[in-house]
Design a protein around this motif. Structure first.
Motif, mmCIF file in Angstrom:
data_model
loop_
_atom_site.group_PDB
_atom_site.id
_atom_site.type_symbol
_atom_site.label_atom_id
_atom_site.label_comp_id
_atom_site.label_asym_id
_atom_site.label_seq_id
_atom_site.Cartn_x
_atom_site.Cartn_y
_atom_site.Cartn_z
ATOM 1 N N PRO A 362 18.927 55.813 52.079
ATOM 2 C CA PRO A 362 20.329 55.674 52.415
ATOM 3 C C PRO A 362 20.472 54.842 53.650
ATOM 4 O O PRO A 362 19.592 54.295 54.162
ATOM 5 C CB PRO A 362 20.595 57.237 52.467
ATOM 6 N N PHE A 363 21.895 54.653 53.715
ATOM 7 C CA PHE A 363 22.026 53.904 55.234
ATOM 8 C C PHE A 363 23.257 54.630 55.943
ATOM 9 O O PHE A 363 23.759 55.925 55.582
ATOM 10 C CB PHE A 363 22.981 52.538 54.725
ATOM 11 N N TYR A 364 23.282 54.294 57.080
ATOM 12 C CA TYR A 364 24.004 55.173 58.228
ATOM 13 C C TYR A 364 25.552 54.056 58.640
ATOM 14 O O TYR A 364 26.455 54.667 58.782
ATOM 15 C CB TYR A 364 23.425 55.298 59.515
ATOM 16 N N SER A 365 25.207 53.015 58.796
ATOM 17 C CA SER A 365 26.414 52.031 59.064
ATOM 18 C C SER A 365 26.604 50.830 58.222
ATOM 19 O O SER A 365 27.692 50.287 58.185
ATOM 20 C CB SER A 365 26.157 51.482 60.580
ATOM 21 N N GLU A 366 25.782 50.235 57.439
ATOM 22 C CA GLU A 366 25.824 49.058 56.869
ATOM 23 C C GLU A 366 24.613 49.083 55.648
ATOM 24 O O GLU A 366 23.532 49.497 55.858
ATOM 25 C CB GLU A 366 25.823 47.959 57.703
ATOM 26 N N ILE A 367 25.339 48.774 54.596
ATOM 27 C CA ILE A 367 24.107 48.400 53.383
ATOM 28 C C ILE A 367 24.245 47.108 52.894
ATOM 29 O O ILE A 367 25.630 46.446 52.869
ATOM 30 C CB ILE A 367 24.450 49.530 52.257
ATOM 31 N N ASN A 368 23.149 46.387 52.585
ATOM 32 C CA ASN A 368 23.064 44.968 52.285
ATOM 33 C C ASN A 368 22.721 45.017 50.664
ATOM 34 O O ASN A 368 21.981 45.868 50.080
ATOM 35 C CB ASN A 368 21.943 44.386 52.847
ATOM 36 N N ILE A 369 23.738 44.246 50.083
ATOM 37 C CA ILE A 369 23.713 44.340 48.540
ATOM 38 C C ILE A 369 23.422 42.987 48.298
ATOM 39 O O ILE A 369 24.189 41.941 48.248
ATOM 40 C CB ILE A 369 25.151 44.702 48.007
ATOM 41 N N LYS A 370 22.044 42.591 47.550
ATOM 42 C CA LYS A 370 21.723 41.302 47.145
ATOM 43 C C LYS A 370 21.734 41.247 45.620
ATOM 44 O O LYS A 370 21.044 42.127 44.987
ATOM 45 C CB LYS A 370 20.441 41.002 47.944
ATOM 46 N N TYR A 371 22.155 40.165 45.304
ATOM 47 C CA TYR A 371 22.105 39.928 43.795
ATOM 48 C C TYR A 371 22.099 38.484 43.402
ATOM 49 O O TYR A 371 22.113 37.820 44.290
ATOM 50 C CB TYR A 371 23.386 40.601 43.126
ATOM 51 N N ASN A 372 21.463 38.353 42.330
ATOM 52 C CA ASN A 372 21.171 37.012 41.521
ATOM 53 C C ASN A 372 21.756 36.874 40.132
ATOM 54 O O ASN A 372 21.575 37.658 39.349
ATOM 55 C CB ASN A 372 19.687 36.711 41.431
ATOM 56 N N ILE A 373 22.603 35.840 40.028
ATOM 57 C CA ILE A 373 23.163 35.443 38.502
ATOM 58 C C ILE A 373 22.495 34.156 38.126
ATOM 59 O O ILE A 373 22.429 33.320 39.026
ATOM 60 C CB ILE A 373 24.714 35.707 38.612
ATOM 61 N N LYS A 374 22.292 34.016 36.958
ATOM 62 C CA LYS A 374 21.578 32.844 36.479
ATOM 63 C C LYS A 374 22.678 31.687 36.368
ATOM 64 O O LYS A 374 22.142 30.678 36.429
ATOM 65 C CB LYS A 374 20.978 33.092 35.203
ATOM 66 N N GLU A 375 23.856 31.876 36.149
ATOM 67 C CA GLU A 375 25.019 30.719 36.059
ATOM 68 C C GLU A 375 25.994 31.161 36.689
ATOM 69 O O GLU A 375 26.415 32.465 36.904
ATOM 70 C CB GLU A 375 25.132 30.530 34.604
ATOM 71 N N SER A 376 27.189 30.453 36.859
ATOM 72 C CA SER A 376 28.273 30.664 37.241
ATOM 73 C C SER A 376 29.171 31.771 36.571
ATOM 74 O O SER A 376 29.164 31.712 35.184
ATOM 75 C CB SER A 376 29.317 29.472 37.343
ATOM 76 N N SER A 377 29.662 32.937 37.198
ATOM 77 C CA SER A 377 29.988 34.022 36.345
ATOM 78 C C SER A 377 30.950 34.636 37.375
ATOM 79 O O SER A 377 31.024 34.598 38.644
ATOM 80 C CB SER A 377 29.071 35.115 36.256
ATOM 81 N N PHE A 378 31.933 35.560 36.649
ATOM 82 C CA PHE A 378 32.814 36.524 37.403
ATOM 83 C C PHE A 378 32.042 37.579 38.007
ATOM 84 O O PHE A 378 31.839 38.460 36.901
ATOM 85 C CB PHE A 378 34.248 36.756 36.358
#
Length: 434
Positions: A362-378
């Motif tokens: 869990p987090f208290y003030s801020e959470i980091n969301i890291k993601y990877n997509i293989k090609e240009s996407s919405f």
């Protein structure tokens, strides 16, 4: 055509801004909007109506417009070719004298394309412009009336594939459309201001609902059940207090029965009367609009946040030089309306073309969301409560392929801190949810 309901707003010409036309708001998903485009019209585009005037799948737009010197009343159609491309605009002169008439549309000749209809109050007439679907329209045909019309609507009333016309005023008349011409039929001699055509009893044919002013603090609704074979049965009228105006129909509780909605005469809000079936209306529900000195100018109903319940969209005019604004009230399905979107959380489907991680958890003030997509996407990333309430849209944009990082500071869409609680994160890539 992305399954999110967009909004098109008509603007009268304003001398303060020296502008008039239409604004197109794109629903980017879950009830959030961004200005997509606007079109200028010299004397404004005061109303927005919709129908299909050609053979593509995109909804076209039409409105009353006026040209000056010489003064001419027109119906102007904006053709929609998708992706917000409006490359063709056609204007049809319908009458040379004020006031600007009432307009509507429907497939009167049964060829699969919408025709244009209008009614003119001062000169006691209604008219039609036929559309062949290839961009060609007929010259206006005019039909005289014995009374000044107050509204005109059309829909298929006898299930023959042709839209029939209903005109209200000191009397209400039906004009049934046949290949040989129109057959006129008197519905009632009661004074009526507005007409609505809808399957009010959910039996697969269109009924007729009439709305009239009775006394200064009352109003009445007359309900005519469609019995087939061009026959209508008049049910007992409903008389309501306080006096309201601008009757509309929408199903707010998903029971397949259209409910009735009115703007309060003092512009303080909306009155909803729920359809109890068998042409009976239930007790009124008042939806207050929290705006000072507000004039509720237009109202419409659609499911903007995809939770399967119709929401309310209003244009609010404050008069003078204060800009008008669009207000949307989202329906929670339990008789409540709020300004924050409400949506259901869909069952996730794994998308193997992307991956997402988040820390700390869990987090208290801020959470980091890291993601990877293989090609240009919405990409759409949103935060929900466990009850399904939308808390925050973190992103809803086209992204290039590769690694990305986004942070959530715990604030909701209104900029207020969310309470400490477990939350759900949705990650969608090209409409697939991980």
């Amino acid at each position: 055509m992305d399954e999110n309901i967009d909004v098109v707003i008509g603007h009268k010409f304003a001398s303060v801004s020296n502008w008039g036309g239409i604004a197109i708001l794109e629903n980017t998903g879950l009830g959030f909007f961004q200005l997509k485009d606007s079109l200028y019209f010299e004397n404004g585009y005061p109303d927005v109506h919709k129908n299909f005037f050609d053979n593509n799948v995109y909804i076209d737009i039409f409105s009353r417009t006026v040209t000056i010197d010489p003064y001419t009343i027109n119906i102007t159609v904006i053709y929609n070719y998708g992706l917000s491309q409006f490359d063709s605009i056609k204007s049809f002169s319908i009458y040379p004298e004020p006031p600007v008439p009432f307009i509507t549309s429907g497939d009167v000749d049964g060829d699969g394309f919408a025709d244009l209809l209008f009614a003119h109050n001062n000169d006691y007439l209604w008219g039609i412009i036929y559309n062949d679907g290839t961009g060609n329209f007929s010259a206006p045909e005019y039909y005289d009336l014995d009374f000044p019309p107050t509204d005109i609507k059309c829909a298929d009333l006898n299930d023959d594939g042709r839209s029939d016309i209903v005109v209200t005023g000191s009397t209400t008349e039906i004009y049934f459309s046949y290949e040989t011409g129109f057959v006129q039929q008197l519905l009632t001699e009661t004074l009526n201001l507005h007409v609505l055509l809808s399957d009010f009893d959910n039996d697969y044919d269109n009924d007729i609902i009439l709305h009239t002013t009775y006394y200064a603090n009352h109003h009445r609704v007359y309900l005519f059940e469609n019995l087939g074979n061009n026959q209508f049965f008049e049910h007992d009228y409903f008389e309501f207090t306080p006096f309201c105006r601008y009757a509309q129909i929408a199903d707010f509780n998903n029971d397949s029965l259209p409910d009735m909605v009115f703007i309060a005469h003092d512009h303080s809000g909306l009155y909803i009367y729920y359809n109890q079936d068998d042409f009976q209306l239930g007790e009124q529900q008042f939806v207050e609009i929290y705006e000072d000195d507000a004039f509720l100018q237009r109202v419409t109903f659609e499911d903007f946040d995809n939770n399967s319940f119709n929401d309310i969209a209003l244009i609010i005019n404050f008069g003078g030089t204060t800009p008008s604004k669009l207000k949307i009230l989202f329906n929670n399905g339990n008789g409540g309306f709020q300004e924050d979107p409400i949506t259901n959380i869909k069952k996730p489907t794994i998308n193997e073309d992307s991956e997402v991680t988040y820390y700390p958890n869990p987090f208290y003030s801020e959470i980091n969301i890291k993601y990877n997509i293989k090609e240009s996407s919405f990409v759409e990333i949103s935060v929900f409560s466990f009850s399904g309430e939308l808390i925050r849209v973190l992103t809803s944009k086209q992204k290039k392929g590769g690694d990305h990082l986004i942070k959530w500071d715990g604030l909701n869409n209104g900029g207020k801190a969310s309470k400490p609680d477990p939350y759900l994160l949705t990650f969608k890539v090209n409409d697939k949810t991980l």
